[in-house]
Motif scaffolding. Structure first.
Motif, mmCIF file in Angstrom:
data_model
loop_
_atom_site.group_PDB
_atom_site.id
_atom_site.type_symbol
_atom_site.label_atom_id
_atom_site.label_comp_id
_atom_site.label_asym_id
_atom_site.label_seq_id
_atom_site.Cartn_x
_atom_site.Cartn_y
_atom_site.Cartn_z
ATOM 1 N N GLU A 72 0.798 -1.218 0.000
ATOM 2 C CA GLU A 72 0.000 0.000 0.000
ATOM 3 C C GLU A 72 0.839 1.280 0.000
ATOM 4 N N GLU A 73 2.162 1.148 0.080
ATOM 5 C CA GLU A 73 3.018 2.329 0.126
ATOM 6 C C GLU A 73 3.110 2.978 -1.247
ATOM 7 N N LEU A 74 2.906 4.304 -1.289
ATOM 8 C CA LEU A 74 3.001 5.047 -2.543
ATOM 9 C C LEU A 74 4.455 5.373 -2.835
ATOM 10 N N LEU A 75 4.922 4.944 -3.996
ATOM 11 C CA LEU A 75 6.278 5.243 -4.448
ATOM 12 C C LEU A 75 6.245 5.463 -5.949
ATOM 13 N N ILE A 100 -1.249 20.645 1.057
ATOM 14 C CA ILE A 100 -2.704 20.760 0.982
ATOM 15 C C ILE A 100 -3.312 19.523 1.621
ATOM 16 N N ASP A 101 -4.571 19.661 1.994
ATOM 17 C CA ASP A 101 -5.308 18.560 2.613
ATOM 18 C C ASP A 101 -6.564 18.324 1.779
ATOM 19 N N LEU A 102 -6.740 17.089 1.334
ATOM 20 C CA LEU A 102 -7.866 16.748 0.463
ATOM 21 C C LEU A 102 -9.062 16.193 1.232
ATOM 22 N N VAL A 132 -1.984 15.693 1.628
ATOM 23 C CA VAL A 132 -2.665 14.805 2.570
ATOM 24 C C VAL A 132 -3.927 14.309 1.882
ATOM 25 N N HIS A 133 -4.002 13.002 1.689
ATOM 26 C CA HIS A 133 -5.151 12.406 0.990
ATOM 27 C C HIS A 133 -6.065 11.651 1.938
ATOM 28 N N GLY A 134 -5.586 11.362 3.107
ATOM 29 C CA GLY A 134 -6.391 10.643 4.092
ATOM 30 C C GLY A 134 -6.202 9.145 3.974
ATOM 31 N N LYS A 135 -6.733 8.447 4.963
ATOM 32 C CA LYS A 135 -6.579 6.991 5.015
ATOM 33 C C LYS A 135 -7.845 6.265 4.603
ATOM 34 N N GLY A 136 -8.871 7.019 4.267
ATOM 35 C CA GLY A 136 -10.100 6.395 3.787
ATOM 36 C C GLY A 136 -11.037 5.946 4.887
ATOM 37 N N LEU A 137 -10.767 6.315 6.107
ATOM 38 C CA LEU A 137 -11.595 5.856 7.220
ATOM 39 C C LEU A 137 -13.010 6.403 7.144
ATOM 40 N N GLY A 138 -13.194 7.532 6.462
ATOM 41 C CA GLY A 138 -14.527 8.121 6.351
ATOM 42 C C GLY A 138 -15.272 7.699 5.095
ATOM 43 N N ASN A 169 5.658 11.187 10.990
ATOM 44 C CA ASN A 169 5.420 12.534 11.544
ATOM 45 C C ASN A 169 4.870 13.509 10.501
ATOM 46 N N ASP A 170 4.869 13.139 9.212
ATOM 47 C CA ASP A 170 4.332 13.991 8.149
ATOM 48 C C ASP A 170 2.978 13.514 7.634
ATOM 49 N N GLY A 171 2.420 12.487 8.260
ATOM 50 C CA GLY A 171 1.100 12.004 7.842
ATOM 51 C C GLY A 171 1.056 10.524 7.510
ATOM 52 N N GLY A 172 2.222 9.880 7.451
ATOM 53 C CA GLY A 172 2.285 8.444 7.213
ATOM 54 C C GLY A 172 1.535 8.017 5.962
ATOM 55 N N SER A 173 0.739 6.942 6.087
ATOM 56 C CA SER A 173 0.036 6.381 4.939
ATOM 57 C C SER A 173 -1.136 7.260 4.479
ATOM 58 N N GLY A 174 -1.380 8.371 5.171
ATOM 59 C CA GLY A 174 -2.452 9.266 4.785
ATOM 60 C C GLY A 174 -1.969 10.493 4.012
ATOM 61 N N ALA A 175 -0.682 10.487 3.641
ATOM 62 C CA ALA A 175 -0.114 11.637 2.926
ATOM 63 C C ALA A 175 1.017 11.167 2.005
ATOM 64 N N VAL A 176 1.329 12.015 1.057
ATOM 65 C CA VAL A 176 2.414 11.724 0.119
ATOM 66 C C VAL A 176 3.301 12.960 0.004
ATOM 67 N N ILE A 177 4.619 12.724 -0.075
ATOM 68 C CA ILE A 177 5.583 13.809 -0.281
ATOM 69 C C ILE A 177 5.963 13.780 -1.756
ATOM 70 N N VAL A 178 5.879 14.939 -2.397
ATOM 71 C CA VAL A 178 6.082 15.026 -3.844
ATOM 72 C C VAL A 178 7.269 15.943 -4.127
ATOM 73 N N LEU A 179 8.146 15.488 -5.019
ATOM 74 C CA LEU A 179 9.283 16.301 -5.461
ATOM 75 C C LEU A 179 8.985 16.801 -6.866
ATOM 76 N N LEU A 180 9.031 18.120 -7.038
ATOM 77 C CA LEU A 180 8.743 18.757 -8.333
ATOM 78 C C LEU A 180 10.027 19.158 -9.035
ATOM 79 N N LYS A 181 9.959 19.269 -10.350
ATOM 80 C CA LYS A 181 11.105 19.735 -11.125
ATOM 81 C C LYS A 181 11.467 21.155 -10.702
ATOM 82 N N ALA A 182 12.735 21.464 -10.831
ATOM 83 C CA ALA A 182 13.215 22.814 -10.479
ATOM 84 C C ALA A 182 12.795 23.807 -11.533
#
Length: 182
Positions: A72-75, A100-102, A132-138, A169-182
């Motif tokens: 389930e890990e986003l990579l 942002i939080d979705l 932050v996309h959430g864990k789908g609990l709702g 500490n950044d949201g775990g499985s409920g968030a994704v860290i994205v690297l953008l082009k410079a």
């Protein structure tokens, strides 16, 4: 001396001038008001078209050629990028500059929000962002609907170099860290 002689030519000019304007009345100084400048038109249709293009640029039905995900890990790492980039992203090498939080958004709202957010971050020169996309609990099935859609949306964005599941500490499985082009 030549300067001591009376200058009859200048006196004649002055007398002619006085004779020419003897019946004239001074004009009242009135303030001339110019019409205010018209504001530039707002290109409403262009704005609507750009928003629609953002929405259309991300499909829910995108199928990537390959995925790096394990369980389930986003990579994700764009072709041609060094695996070190993904490794550094997962370890928190880059500081998150915006997020942002979705939560509470339906799919179409989230897709537009993500597109606009990435475009804004790109304009501002930001490189590392959190979504932050959430864990789908709702959700109905207690499954993360936006998490899977976000994965596909991000892969379609040319600005995205890589993304990884956030550290705990950044949201775990409920968030994704994205690297953008410079």
């Amino acid at each position: 001396m030549a300067n001591d002689l009376p200058n009859t030519e200048d006196d004649d000019d002055i007398q002619l001038f006085h004779e020419a304007v003897k019946g004239a009345r001074p004009v009242e100084a009135k303030r001339i008001l110019h019409a205010p400048k018209k504001p530039k038109p707002i290109p409403r249709q262009l704005i609507r078209d750009e928003q629609q293009a953002l929405v259309d640029s991300l499909s829910d039905h995108y199928i990537p050629a390959h995925e790096l995900e394990s369980g389930e890990e986003l990579l994700y790492l764009r072709d041609g990028q060094s695996p070190l980039v993904l490794s550094k992203l997962r370890r928190g090498h880059w500081v998150v500059q915006a997020h942002i939080d979705l939560h509470g958004l339906v799919s179409d709202e989230a897709r537009l929000y993500v597109s606009e957010f990435i475009a804004d971050c790109k304009k501002r020169g930001l490189r590392c962002i959190r979504i932050v996309h959430g864990k789908g609990l709702g959700s109905r099935n207690k499954e993360p609907v936006l998490k899977h859609k976000l994965r596909n949306w991000l892969m379609q964005k040319d600005e995205v170099i890589a993304y990884a599941q956030a550290r705990t500490n950044d949201g775990g499985s409920g968030a994704v860290i994205v690297l953008l082009k410079a």
